[in-house]
Design a protein around this motif. Structure first.
Motif, PDB file in Angstrom:
ATOM      1  N   ALA A  15       0.825  -1.206   0.000  1.00 38.81           N
ATOM      2  CA  ALA A  15       0.000   0.000   0.000  1.00 38.81           C
ATOM      3  C   ALA A  15       0.861   1.258   0.000  1.00 38.81           C
ATOM      4  O   ALA A  15       1.967   1.283   0.540  1.00 38.81           O
ATOM      5  CB  ALA A  15      -0.925  -0.002   1.210  1.00 38.81           C
ATOM      6  N   ARG A  16       0.297   2.297  -0.618  1.00 39.73           N
ATOM      7  CA  ARG A  16       0.893   3.636  -0.644  1.00 39.73           C
ATOM      8  C   ARG A  16      -0.198   4.631  -0.260  1.00 39.73           C
ATOM      9  O   ARG A  16      -1.378   4.384  -0.487  1.00 39.73           O
ATOM     10  CB  ARG A  16       1.378   3.987  -2.051  1.00 39.73           C
ATOM     11  N   VAL A  66      -4.280  -4.571  -4.803  1.00 40.74           N
ATOM     12  CA  VAL A  66      -4.403  -5.227  -6.112  1.00 40.74           C
ATOM     13  C   VAL A  66      -4.566  -4.138  -7.165  1.00 40.74           C
ATOM     14  O   VAL A  66      -5.454  -3.282  -7.055  1.00 40.74           O
ATOM     15  CB  VAL A  66      -5.607  -6.186  -6.144  1.00 40.74           C
ATOM     16  N   THR A  67      -3.701  -4.167  -8.186  1.00 41.61           N
ATOM     17  CA  THR A  67      -3.788  -3.175  -9.253  1.00 41.61           C
ATOM     18  C   THR A  67      -3.960  -3.866 -10.600  1.00 41.61           C
ATOM     19  O   THR A  67      -3.474  -4.973 -10.832  1.00 41.61           O
ATOM     20  CB  THR A  67      -2.547  -2.261  -9.293  1.00 41.61           C
ATOM     21  N   LEU A  68      -4.647  -3.151 -11.489  1.00 39.43           N
ATOM     22  CA  LEU A  68      -4.875  -3.578 -12.868  1.00 39.43           C
ATOM     23  C   LEU A  68      -4.503  -2.404 -13.752  1.00 39.43           C
ATOM     24  O   LEU A  68      -5.077  -1.320 -13.601  1.00 39.43           O
ATOM     25  CB  LEU A  68      -6.349  -3.966 -13.061  1.00 39.43           C
ATOM     26  N   ASP A  69      -3.549  -2.605 -14.634  1.00 37.05           N
ATOM     27  CA  ASP A  69      -3.080  -1.516 -15.506  1.00 37.05           C
ATOM     28  C   ASP A  69      -2.738  -0.263 -14.698  1.00 37.05           C
ATOM     29  O   ASP A  69      -3.062   0.863 -15.090  1.00 37.05           O
ATOM     30  CB  ASP A  69      -4.125  -1.192 -16.579  1.00 37.05           C
ATOM     31  N   GLY A  70      -2.141  -0.462 -13.540  1.00 39.42           N
ATOM     32  CA  GLY A  70      -1.706   0.643 -12.692  1.00 39.42           C
ATOM     33  C   GLY A  70      -2.796   1.255 -11.827  1.00 39.42           C
ATOM     34  O   GLY A  70      -2.506   2.137 -11.028  1.00 39.42           O
ATOM     35  N   GLN A  71      -4.029   0.785 -11.957  1.00 39.58           N
ATOM     36  CA  GLN A  71      -5.148   1.327 -11.189  1.00 39.58           C
ATOM     37  C   GLN A  71      -5.477   0.407 -10.011  1.00 39.58           C
ATOM     38  O   GLN A  71      -5.552  -0.810 -10.180  1.00 39.58           O
ATOM     39  CB  GLN A  71      -6.386   1.476 -12.075  1.00 39.58           C
ATOM     40  N   THR A  72      -5.700   0.975  -8.851  1.00 37.61           N
ATOM     41  CA  THR A  72      -6.065   0.216  -7.661  1.00 37.61           C
ATOM     42  C   THR A  72      -7.483  -0.305  -7.806  1.00 37.61           C
ATOM     43  O   THR A  72      -8.415   0.470  -8.029  1.00 37.61           O
ATOM     44  CB  THR A  72      -5.951   1.106  -6.411  1.00 37.61           C
ATOM     45  N   ILE A  73      -7.635  -1.648  -7.673  1.00 35.19           N
ATOM     46  CA  ILE A  73      -8.963  -2.255  -7.776  1.00 35.19           C
ATOM     47  C   ILE A  73      -9.343  -3.040  -6.522  1.00 35.19           C
ATOM     48  O   ILE A  73     -10.424  -3.619  -6.476  1.00 35.19           O
ATOM     49  CB  ILE A  73      -9.107  -3.140  -9.025  1.00 35.19           C
ATOM     50  N   GLY A  74      -8.477  -3.070  -5.508  1.00 34.17           N
ATOM     51  CA  GLY A  74      -8.833  -3.776  -4.288  1.00 34.17           C
ATOM     52  C   GLY A  74      -7.627  -4.109  -3.435  1.00 34.17           C
ATOM     53  O   GLY A  74      -6.561  -3.517  -3.580  1.00 34.17           O
ATOM     54  N   LYS A  75      -7.839  -5.090  -2.554  1.00 37.26           N
ATOM     55  CA  LYS A  75      -6.775  -5.563  -1.667  1.00 37.26           C
ATOM     56  C   LYS A  75      -6.917  -7.049  -1.452  1.00 37.26           C
ATOM     57  O   LYS A  75      -7.998  -7.614  -1.585  1.00 37.26           O
ATOM     58  CB  LYS A  75      -6.784  -4.812  -0.343  1.00 37.26           C
ATOM     59  N   GLY A  85      -7.958 -12.075   3.821  1.00 38.99           N
ATOM     60  CA  GLY A  85      -9.187 -11.661   3.163  1.00 38.99           C
ATOM     61  C   GLY A  85      -8.894 -10.859   1.916  1.00 38.99           C
ATOM     62  O   GLY A  85      -7.746 -10.571   1.593  1.00 38.99           O
ATOM     63  N   TYR A  86      -9.953 -10.497   1.235  1.00 36.04           N
ATOM     64  CA  TYR A  86      -9.823  -9.776  -0.025  1.00 36.04           C
ATOM     65  C   TYR A  86     -11.053  -8.910  -0.222  1.00 36.04           C
ATOM     66  O   TYR A  86     -12.127  -9.178   0.320  1.00 36.04           O
ATOM     67  CB  TYR A  86      -9.655 -10.734  -1.204  1.00 36.04           C
TER      68      TYR A  86
END
Length: 163
Positions: A15-16, A66-75, A85-86
């Motif tokens: 995380a950032r 969790v990132t997709l194409d540099g975008q944050t989509i979850g954890k 967990g997720y």
């Protein structure tokens, strides 16, 4: 400590502070948070505190954004191993990202020497139940009224997978 894990389509990374806005968008969504351990985040400050706790975690934590194409989509990850967990943006559901992230996290924990992982799901969360079963988790028990969130009781199914 492993800083990032790459899969075919995703990058799981630490995380950032820049993740606050994207995670707040997810964590304020009642659909995303339906089976989470808290109510949806009303305040971005709540999400900022949550992200900061991932940036400076306690011993025994192993959490990833969790990132997709540099975008944050979850954890995905463990606030306190072995329980993990997720949480994914509902806009990304049904595309196999949770399964891809989980496979990568399981392989990572195996490489790190974990003997097993555990999870807790609400019995109504059929998508999560199917995901865990597909990845070899076995039910180890059930309990009623384990989580009181926003005045509503939630039950639990407990899961375990040996690594």
């Amino acid at each position: 400590m492993v800083e990032a894990i790459s899969t075919e389509r995703l990058v799981l990374r630490r995380a950032r502070i820049e993740d606050v806005a994207a995670m707040h968008r997810i964590m304020r969504d009642p659909l995303a948070m339906r089976y989470w351990s808290t109510l949806p985040h009303e305040s971005i400050d709540t999400t900022a505190d949550w992200v900061r706790s991932m940036i400076d975690p306690p011993p025994g934590s192993d959490d990833f954004i969790v990132t997709l194409d540099g975008q944050t989509i979850g954890k995905i990850g463990a606030w306190q191993l072995p329980d993990f967990g997720y949480l994914l943006d509902p806009a990304q559901w049904g595309r196999g990202y949770a399964s891809e992230a989980l496979a990568a996290f399981l392989a990572h924990r195996r490489r790190e020497g974990s003997e097993f992982l555990t999870a807790d799901t609400d019995p109504r969360n059929t998508a999560s139940i199917r995901l865990l079963q597909r990845h070899g988790f076995a039910e180890t028990g059930r309990a009623a009224k384990t989580w009181l969130i926003g005045g509503e009781w939630f039950d639990s199914i407990y899961w375990r997978r040996d690594l």
